[in-house]
Design a protein around this motif. Structure first.
Motif, mmCIF file in Angstrom:
data_model
loop_
_atom_site.group_PDB
_atom_site.id
_atom_site.type_symbol
_atom_site.label_atom_id
_atom_site.label_comp_id
_atom_site.label_asym_id
_atom_site.label_seq_id
_atom_site.Cartn_x
_atom_site.Cartn_y
_atom_site.Cartn_z
ATOM 1 N N LEU A 56 0.821 -1.203 0.000
ATOM 2 C CA LEU A 56 0.000 0.000 0.000
ATOM 3 C C LEU A 56 0.863 1.263 0.000
ATOM 4 O O LEU A 56 1.855 1.345 0.708
ATOM 5 C CB LEU A 56 -0.901 0.034 1.238
ATOM 6 C CG LEU A 56 -2.232 -0.712 1.189
ATOM 7 C CD1 LEU A 56 -2.893 -0.648 2.557
ATOM 8 C CD2 LEU A 56 -3.152 -0.141 0.127
ATOM 9 N N ARG A 57 0.441 2.232 -0.808
ATOM 10 C CA ARG A 57 1.053 3.564 -0.776
ATOM 11 C C ARG A 57 0.162 4.562 -0.048
ATOM 12 O O ARG A 57 0.651 5.518 0.551
ATOM 13 C CB ARG A 57 1.286 4.077 -2.204
ATOM 14 C CG ARG A 57 2.651 3.796 -2.794
ATOM 15 C CD ARG A 57 2.991 2.336 -2.840
ATOM 16 N NE ARG A 57 4.238 2.097 -3.594
ATOM 17 C CZ ARG A 57 4.757 0.903 -3.791
ATOM 18 N NH1 ARG A 57 4.158 -0.169 -3.303
ATOM 19 N NH2 ARG A 57 5.880 0.763 -4.469
ATOM 20 N N LYS A 58 -1.149 4.319 -0.104
ATOM 21 C CA LYS A 58 -2.088 5.268 0.491
ATOM 22 C C LYS A 58 -3.284 4.514 1.061
ATOM 23 O O LYS A 58 -3.767 3.566 0.458
ATOM 24 C CB LYS A 58 -2.557 6.284 -0.561
ATOM 25 C CG LYS A 58 -3.546 7.308 -0.036
ATOM 26 C CD LYS A 58 -3.696 8.493 -0.992
ATOM 27 C CE LYS A 58 -4.340 8.123 -2.284
ATOM 28 N NZ LYS A 58 -4.595 9.322 -3.141
ATOM 29 N N ILE A 59 -3.736 4.953 2.233
ATOM 30 C CA ILE A 59 -4.924 4.372 2.839
ATOM 31 C C ILE A 59 -5.824 5.490 3.342
ATOM 32 O O ILE A 59 -5.353 6.486 3.881
ATOM 33 C CB ILE A 59 -4.564 3.395 3.987
ATOM 34 C CG1 ILE A 59 -5.826 2.705 4.506
ATOM 35 C CG2 ILE A 59 -3.812 4.095 5.113
ATOM 36 C CD1 ILE A 59 -5.525 1.548 5.459
ATOM 37 N N LEU A 60 -7.121 5.322 3.102
ATOM 38 C CA LEU A 60 -8.125 6.294 3.548
ATOM 39 C C LEU A 60 -9.133 5.558 4.403
ATOM 40 O O LEU A 60 -9.739 4.571 3.955
ATOM 41 C CB LEU A 60 -8.808 6.968 2.351
ATOM 42 C CG LEU A 60 -7.871 7.708 1.387
ATOM 43 C CD1 LEU A 60 -7.534 6.812 0.193
ATOM 44 C CD2 LEU A 60 -8.487 9.008 0.902
ATOM 45 N N ILE A 61 -9.331 6.019 5.633
ATOM 46 C CA ILE A 61 -10.143 5.301 6.610
ATOM 47 C C ILE A 61 -11.269 6.179 7.122
ATOM 48 O O ILE A 61 -11.033 7.287 7.611
ATOM 49 C CB ILE A 61 -9.290 4.845 7.816
ATOM 50 C CG1 ILE A 61 -8.134 3.962 7.364
ATOM 51 C CG2 ILE A 61 -10.155 4.117 8.830
ATOM 52 C CD1 ILE A 61 -7.211 3.561 8.504
ATOM 53 N N ASN A 62 -12.485 5.678 7.029
ATOM 54 C CA ASN A 62 -13.625 6.309 7.688
ATOM 55 C C ASN A 62 -13.835 5.539 8.987
ATOM 56 O O ASN A 62 -14.505 4.512 9.010
ATOM 57 C CB ASN A 62 -14.861 6.227 6.782
ATOM 58 C CG ASN A 62 -15.989 7.109 7.270
ATOM 59 O OD1 ASN A 62 -16.033 7.481 8.442
ATOM 60 N ND2 ASN A 62 -16.911 7.435 6.397
#
Length: 457
Positions: free
Chosen positions: A143-149
């Motif tokens: 992974l290079r980027k993670i977006l978490i709600n």
């Protein structure tokens, strides 16, 4: 020439301009297209969003664990609202492979037998996505980027990140950007300790949050009880302490509270280059300045402003001088935060004395009419013609609640004088940063904080 006969390089370029749905249909046309373009299909993965069911988490987990090559393709992971849709994973016997799940859980290090047993039971129960997501994210090591709600009760994912942060060998060695928001945008916020683990991953350079609440100090009189997440006990907050040499260089916080000036986060960064805070009512300006002063020699951008709808009449105290920040290029502040206002609402200092010589872009927010506004405009004319700011190219004024013809006339006069001195001058209205521009087309300054986009997926 048939489309599928094009060289692989051309096919890759074409697929980069397609959405995942189009790529999926494309790779179904032939084995060659499947082989060449499949990697792009998995590059950006969306789970748990408005148009995604919880069942997809299970399906995707089985896919990437049975074919690790697919897991290596994933570069960006979007985790939408974990509580959206049915919120329950319906498992039949064909989908639930208890032996295989036991194998996956047993491979996880740092867990006791009791923890593994409970994890397996919660996976089989299928009450929610949390235990499944914790198992899935661990497979995506490229992974290079993670977006978490963040879900309110995201215990498994939170615990997984804490354990990963303690590993001697980096678990997510390529992760560069992390964005997070709170599952409910109407109340509550992300307790800042939930993000602590990401400061320990060596390749992370940027952390962006929306609806963040800085962890409180029990002895802090400015503690806001709305920021406290009672479900996370204090010992869990301390389980993964913030490192003092994090490689994070950019902190970007929207709709957030920072009564303690985010000192723990800022202090944890080895080299901080940019700090942006759109605060939601709680801002310790003196404390924020003290925090930012820890990085005087590296900060290139400082941005702090009230969010839309925040009452800013009382935000008049002075933050401190930025004259000795040698590489600072961009500043966005309320006028009184930059020069200070006296009891008559007049500037107490000159812009010439509090701004760094390295300044390139100045963004001032004005929220009242009167002599303070007139004095500030006079200072801008002086600033535009000063030789001590050779790199200053653009001045922006965001005028909130400025209505009188006299004030508008003064703004326009200042604009003409600054442009005659060779500086670009823009007047903005309304709320928010660079939302409304007097240019033919509106534009947004700086990179978008992608945490603010999470609610749309």
């Amino acid at each position: 020439m048939m489309f599928e006969d094009l060289p692989p390089e051309i096919l890759h370029l074409v697929s980069h301009h397609l959405n995942n749905n189009d790529i999926f249909h494309l790779i179904c046309l032939s084995r060659r297209l499947y082989t060449i373009i499949q990697q792009n299909l998995y590059a950006e993965v969306f789970l748990c969003g408005r148009n995604h069911s919880s069942q997809q988490v299970v399906t995707f987990l089985y896919a990437v664990t049975r074919d690790p090559r697919l897991a290596s393709y994933v570069r960006c992971l979007w985790l939408g609202d974990w509580d959206c849709g049915d919120g329950i994973i319906h498992l039949d016997k064909a989908e639930l492979d208890s032996g295989y799940l036991l194998k996956l859980v047993s491979e996880r290090t740092g867990y006791s037998e009791e923890e593994r047993s409970k994890w397996l039971k919660d996976l089989e129960k299928g009450d929610d996505c949390d235990p499944w997501l914790a198992l899935l994210i661990l497979q995506l090591k490229d992974l290079r980027k993670i977006l978490i709600n963040w879900a309110y009760d995201a215990k498994y994912v939170l615990d997984m990140l804490r354990k990963a942060a303690r590993e001697q060998e980096p678990v997510f060695r390529h992760l560069e950007e992390v964005y997070a928001t709170w599952w409910d945008d109407t109340e509550g916020s992300i307790p800042s300790h939930r993000m602590t683990s990401f400061f320990s991953f060596p390749s992370v350079r940027k952390v962006g949050c929306c609806c963040l609440g800085e962890d409180y100090d029990s002895d802090d009189d400015e503690y806001d009880s709305d920021n406290y997440d009672s479900d996370d006990s204090i010992h869990l907050r301390l389980e993964v302490p913030l490192p003092q040499s994090s490689n994070i260089t950019h902190l970007d916080l929207a709709n957030s509270n920072a009564g303690n000036g985010m000192r723990d986060w800022v202090q944890a960064c080895k080299v901080l280059k940019s700090f942006r805070l759109i605060h939601h009512g709680t801002l310790g300006r003196g404390r924020l300045y003290e925090s930012l002063s820890l990085h005087k020699t590296t900060l290139e951008s400082v941005w702090a402003e009230p969010d839309e709808g925040v009452y800013i009449e009382e935000q008049d105290d002075w933050m401190g001088s930025f004259a000795d920040f040698p590489v600072l290029k961009t500043i966005c502040l309320l006028v009184p935060n930059l020069v200070g206002f006296d009891e008559n609402k007049r500037p107490m200092r000159k812009l010439l004395d509090v701004l760094p010589h390295s300044l390139e872009t100045l963004y001032l927010i004005i929220n009242r009419e009167g002599n303070g506004l007139l004095d500030a405009m006079e200072q801008l004319v002086e600033l535009a013609s000063a030789e001590k700011f050779p790199n200053l190219a653009a001045i922006h004024i965001e005028a909130r609640g400025i209505q009188s013809p006299k004030s508008h006339s003064k703004l326009q006069g200042t604009k003409r004088a600054c442009e005659e001195a060779g500086k670009s001058f823009f007047i903005h209205g309304g709320e928010g940063f660079f939302t409304y521009c007097d240019k033919p087309t509106s534009w947004v300054f700086g990179p978008v904080n992608e945490a603010t986009l999470l609610g749309y997926y």
